[in-house]
Design a protein around this motif. Structure first.
Motif, short mmCIF file in Angstrom:
data_model
loop_
_atom_site.label_atom_id
_atom_site.label_comp_id
_atom_site.label_asym_id
_atom_site.label_seq_id
_atom_site.Cartn_x
_atom_site.Cartn_y
_atom_site.Cartn_z
N ARG A 20 0.85 -1.19 0.00
CA ARG A 20 0.00 0.00 0.00
C ARG A 20 0.89 1.25 0.00
O ARG A 20 2.09 1.17 0.28
CB ARG A 20 -0.92 -0.01 1.23
N ALA A 21 0.28 2.38 -0.29
CA ALA A 21 1.06 3.62 -0.44
C ALA A 21 1.42 4.20 0.93
O ALA A 21 0.99 5.29 1.29
CB ALA A 21 0.28 4.62 -1.28
N ASN A 22 2.20 3.45 1.70
CA ASN A 22 2.73 3.99 2.97
C ASN A 22 4.12 3.42 3.22
O ASN A 22 4.49 2.38 2.68
CB ASN A 22 1.77 3.68 4.14
N ASP A 23 4.89 4.13 4.03
CA ASP A 23 6.30 3.78 4.24
C ASP A 23 6.47 2.40 4.85
O ASP A 23 7.40 1.67 4.50
CB ASP A 23 6.99 4.82 5.13
N ARG A 24 5.59 2.03 5.79
CA ARG A 24 5.73 0.73 6.45
C ARG A 24 5.61 -0.42 5.47
O ARG A 24 6.43 -1.33 5.43
CB ARG A 24 4.68 0.57 7.56
N ASP A 25 4.55 -0.38 4.65
CA ASP A 25 4.34 -1.45 3.66
C ASP A 25 5.51 -1.53 2.68
O ASP A 25 5.98 -2.62 2.34
CB ASP A 25 3.05 -1.19 2.86
N ILE A 26 5.96 -0.37 2.21
CA ILE A 26 7.02 -0.33 1.22
C ILE A 26 8.34 -0.83 1.81
O ILE A 26 9.06 -1.61 1.17
CB ILE A 26 7.16 1.10 0.64
N SER A 27 8.63 -0.45 3.05
CA SER A 27 9.85 -0.94 3.72
C SER A 27 9.81 -2.44 3.91
O SER A 27 10.81 -3.14 3.73
CB SER A 27 10.00 -0.26 5.10
N ARG A 28 8.64 -2.94 4.28
CA ARG A 28 8.47 -4.38 4.50
C ARG A 28 8.68 -5.15 3.19
O ARG A 28 9.30 -6.20 3.16
CB ARG A 28 7.06 -4.63 5.05
N ALA A 29 8.15 -4.60 2.10
CA ALA A 29 8.33 -5.23 0.78
C ALA A 29 9.81 -5.27 0.41
O ALA A 29 10.33 -6.31 -0.03
CB ALA A 29 7.54 -4.46 -0.27
N ALA A 30 10.51 -4.15 0.61
CA ALA A 30 11.94 -4.08 0.26
C ALA A 30 12.74 -5.07 1.09
O ALA A 30 13.66 -5.73 0.57
CB ALA A 30 12.44 -2.66 0.49
N GLU A 31 12.38 -5.21 2.36
CA GLU A 31 13.09 -6.15 3.24
C GLU A 31 12.92 -7.59 2.76
O GLU A 31 13.87 -8.38 2.75
CB GLU A 31 12.55 -5.99 4.67
N ALA A 32 11.71 -7.91 2.33
CA ALA A 32 11.44 -9.28 1.85
C ALA A 32 12.13 -9.56 0.52
O ALA A 32 12.54 -10.70 0.25
CB ALA A 32 9.93 -9.50 1.71
N LEU A 33 12.28 -8.53 -0.30
CA LEU A 33 12.76 -8.72 -1.67
C LEU A 33 14.27 -8.60 -1.85
O LEU A 33 14.80 -8.95 -2.90
CB LEU A 33 12.09 -7.69 -2.59
N LYS A 34 14.97 -8.11 -0.83
CA LYS A 34 16.37 -7.71 -1.04
C LYS A 34 17.30 -8.84 -1.47
O LYS A 34 18.37 -8.60 -2.02
CB LYS A 34 16.92 -7.02 0.21
N GLY A 35 16.88 -10.12 -1.27
CA GLY A 35 17.72 -11.25 -1.69
C GLY A 35 17.58 -11.60 -3.17
O GLY A 35 18.31 -12.46 -3.67
N ALA A 36 16.68 -10.93 -3.88
CA ALA A 36 16.41 -11.29 -5.28
C ALA A 36 17.47 -10.70 -6.22
O ALA A 36 18.05 -9.65 -5.95
CB ALA A 36 15.03 -10.80 -5.70
N ASN A 37 17.69 -11.39 -7.33
CA ASN A 37 18.58 -10.87 -8.39
C ASN A 37 18.02 -9.58 -8.96
O ASN A 37 18.74 -8.64 -9.24
CB ASN A 37 18.71 -11.90 -9.52
N SER A 38 16.70 -9.59 -9.19
CA SER A 38 16.01 -8.44 -9.77
C SER A 38 14.68 -8.31 -9.03
O SER A 38 13.95 -9.28 -8.91
CB SER A 38 15.78 -8.69 -11.26
#
Length: 513
Positions: free
Chosen positions: A75-93
Motif C-alpha cells: 500500500r502507499a505507505n512507508d511501512r508497507d514499502i519498507s516491509r516489501a523491500a526487506e522481503a525482496l532484497k535477496g532477489a537478483n532483480s
C-alpha cells in the motif's frame, strides 16, 4: 517503447485472493519455480506487509528465483514499502508495486481522503520506494472508474517521482474492450511524461472480458505489460488468463506485432500445478488449457484435422506442452528414475528424507495402479507432499462398508495434535459417513460449501481420484485437496487438509483487486 510484451504474473498474490485458494510457503515456492521455467518476466510473489506468513513466502521466493523479476505489493505507505523491500532484497532483480485508489467512490467511501490527499500520498510513496529500488510500479486502484483529468495528474506526478511502470486496473471488471483501450490511449496522451514509463493493464473478468480488455489495452491503448494469472485464477470471476493472453499474442502476431518471452511448452504444466495446488479445477472447455481445448468430436472436424491439422486447429497441442499421457514409471522403477522424473517435472524436494517419503508413496501407489502418469507424480509431490509432519490432523487408516439397501458405515483412524483417534459413523454414503466420523471427534462446526471429485488422469477407472473440499467457518473459506485411487480415502484426506488450514490461524490484510 519496446515491441516486447511484458508478462506480469500475479497468481501468487491476486490469484490467491480467490476464496479458499490460499497457499502455503512451500506451495508458493513450487509455483514460483514453475513460473520461472515458464519464463514469466515478473512474478508478483505476494503482499509482504499483509502477514508474517506472506512476508516469509515473498522472501523465500526472492531468495531462489534467478531469472524473473520478483515483486511485492505494498500500500502507499512507508511501512508497507519498507516491509516489501526487506522481503525482496535477496532477489537478483526486484520490484516494489505500490497502489492507492483514485476513483471518487473509493476515495470517498474506502479511503475517506480528498483527491489532493491521495495525490500527495501517491507522490510520497513512489518517492520513498524509488529510494529503495530503481524498479517501482504504481497502480491506480479502480483506475478505469477514475475521473480522467485527476488520474492524469496522479500518473504524471508519480512518473516525475520515478515510477517506471504505470498500471491502470479495471478492478471491478466493468470495462468494454473498445472503451477500455480508448481510455488507456486518451490517458497516455494527457500525461506529458507518459513516454518515461511502461504502461500496464490489469483486468478482472466479472463480465467475461478480462482477456479482451487487456488485449485492447495493449493494441489500442499502447500498454506493454499485462498483469494476469494462471488459469485466470482470482477473486470473484477471476483475472485475465495468462495462457490466453500469451497464445493470442503469439498466434495473432500478424495483428499485435509483439513478442513475448514465454516458453509456451510450460503452460500446461503450470496450469495443472496451480489447479492441483489450489483445488480450483479447470473447466473442460477452457481455452488453451481445458481438457477439450484440442479435442474434436464432430466427424467433419475430425476428418479435416486428420487430413490437415490447420483446417480446424490454429495452434498445436505441443505448443502449450500438451502431449499424450506417457507412462513414465511403474512398480519396477527405481529411486533414481523417480527422482529424475521429479526434476523433469520441476518438482524440487530439498531433503533426502522427503524424497524417501515421496518415493515410498510412489511405490505404494504403483502396487495399486499399474500405470503411473506425470499427473500422478504431480499429485504425489503436490497434494500428498503437502501433508507435512507438522500438520495437526493426519489420516492413519479408513475402512468403510456400503451395501444396497443398507446405511453405509465408515471407521476413520486419524491423529489430531499427535494423539490418535478412532471414530465410526453412518451416513448417506461412504464419504458422508467418513466426514461425520471425523466431525464426531473434531466438532469443527465448519460448513462444507463445495465438494468435487475429478480423475487425475483420464481414460481408466484405475485412475486416482482428486477430491476438493471447501470449508467455511467464522468468515474464513479454505480448500483442502486429497488424492487416492480410493475416492473415499481421497475425500477423508481432503477434509482433513481443509481442517488443517482452518486450524492454522494465519491472518492477512486484504489487498487491492
Amino acid at each position: 517503447m519496446t515491441d516486447k510484451l511484458i508478462i506480469f504474473d500475479t497468481t501468487l498474490r491476486d490469484g490467491e485472493q480467490s476464496p479458499g485458494a490460499s497457499m502455503t510457503r512451500e506451495e508458493k515456492l513450487r509455483i514460483a519455480r514453475q513460473l520461472e521455467r515458464l519464463k514469466v518476466d515478473v512474478i508478483e510473489a505476494g503482499f509482504a506487509a499483509s502477514s508474517n506468513g506472506d512476508f516469509e513466502a515473498v522472501k523465500s521466493i526472492a531468495d531462489v528465483i534467478k531469472e524473473s523479476t520478483v515483486c511485492s505489493l505494498a500500500r502507499a505507505n512507508d511501512r508497507d514499502i519498507s516491509r516489501a523491500a526487506e522481503a525482496l532484497k535477496g532477489a537478483n532483480s526486484w520490484r516494489i508495486h505500490t497502489f492507492i485508489a483514485t476513483s471518487p467512490l473509493h476515495m470517498e467511501k474506502k479511503l475517506r481522503m480528498s483527491p489532493e490527499q491521495v495525490l500527495e500520498q501517491a507522490r510520497q510513496s513512489v518517492r520513498f520506494a524509488r529510494n529503495l529500488t530503481s524498479d517501482v510500479e504504481f497502480s491506480a486502484e479502480d483506475g478505469y472508474r477514475s475521473e480522467m483529468d485527476f488520474l492524469a495528474r496522479v500518473v504524471e506526478a508519480v512518473i516525475a517521482e520515478g515510477a517506471t511502470t504505470i498500471n491502470i486496473p479495471d478492478t471491478v471488471g466493468y470495462g468494454i474492450p473498445e472503451l477500455y483501450g480508448q481510455f488507456m490511449k486518451t490517458l497516455r496522451e494527457k500525461v506529458a511524461n507518459s513516454d518515461k514509463a511502461i504502461w500496464s493493464v490489469h483486468c478482472h473478468n466479472d463480465l467475461g472480458m478480462a482477456v479482451a480488455n487487456s488485449l485492447a489495452g495493449v493494441k489500442i491503448g499502447g500498454a506493454r505489460q499485462v498483469e494476469c494469472t494462471i488459469n485466470g485464477l482470482g477473486e470473484r470471476a477471476g483475472n485475465a488468463a495468462l495462457e490466453e493472453i500469451v497464445m493470442a499474442v503469439k498466434t495473432r502476431r500478424d495483428y499485435f506485432g509483439l513478442d513475448v518471452g514465454i516458453d509456451t511448452t510450460q503452460i500446461m504444466q503450470a496450469s495443472r500445478l496451480v489447479s492441483q495446488t489450489t483445488g480450483f479445477v479447470v473447466q473442460p472447455n477452457k481455452a488453451v488449457v481445458g481438457a477439450n481445448a484440442f479435442a474434436h468430436a464432430s466427424g467433419i472436424h475430425q476428418d479435416g484435422v486428420l487430413k490437415a491439422r490447420d483446417t480446424y486447429e490454429i495452434m498445436r497441442a505441443e505448443d502449450v506442452g500438451l502431449s499424450a499421457n506417457k507412462i513414465v514409471l511403474g512398480k519396477l522403477s527405481g529411486r533414481n528414475a523417480f527422482k529424475q522424473r521429479l526434476t523433469e517435472l520441476g518438482i524440487h524436494i530439498d531433503s533426502e528424507s522427503e524424497i524417501n517419503a515421496a518415493f515410498a508413496r510412489f511405490k505404494e501407489l504403483a502396487d495399486r495402479k499399474s500405470e503411473i502418469f506425470d499427473e500422478d507424480i504431480l499429485a504425489l509431490a503436490g497434494v500428498d507432499g503437502a501433508a507435512q509432519e507438522q500438520d495437526h490432523y493426519r489420516l492413519v487408516a479408513l475402512s468403510q462398508h456400503s451395501e444396497t439397501g443398507e446405511r453405509p458405515q465408515s471407521t476413520v483412524v486419524f491423529s489430531a495434535g499427535g494423539r490418535e483417534h478412532r471414530a465410526t459413523s453412518e451416513g448417506n454414503g461412504p464419504v458422508d459417513a467418513s466426514v461425520k466420523a471425523i466431525e464426531s471427534v473434531v466438532q469443527s462446526g465448519a460448513e462444507i460449501v463445495l465438494y468435487s471429485v475429478n480423475a487425475i488422469t483420464s481414460g481408466s477407472t484405475e485412475s486416482q481420484g482428486e477430491v476438493t473440499v471447501r470449508l467455511q467457518h467464522s468468515g474464513r473459506v479454505v480448500n483442502g485437496v486429497g488424492a487416492d485411487p480410493d475416492i473415499v480415502v481421497a475425500s477423508a484426506k481432503a477434509y482433513l487438509a481443509a481442517l488443517n488450514k482452518l486450524h492454522s490461524k494465519a491472518e492477512r490484510v486484504a489487498a487491492q483487486g
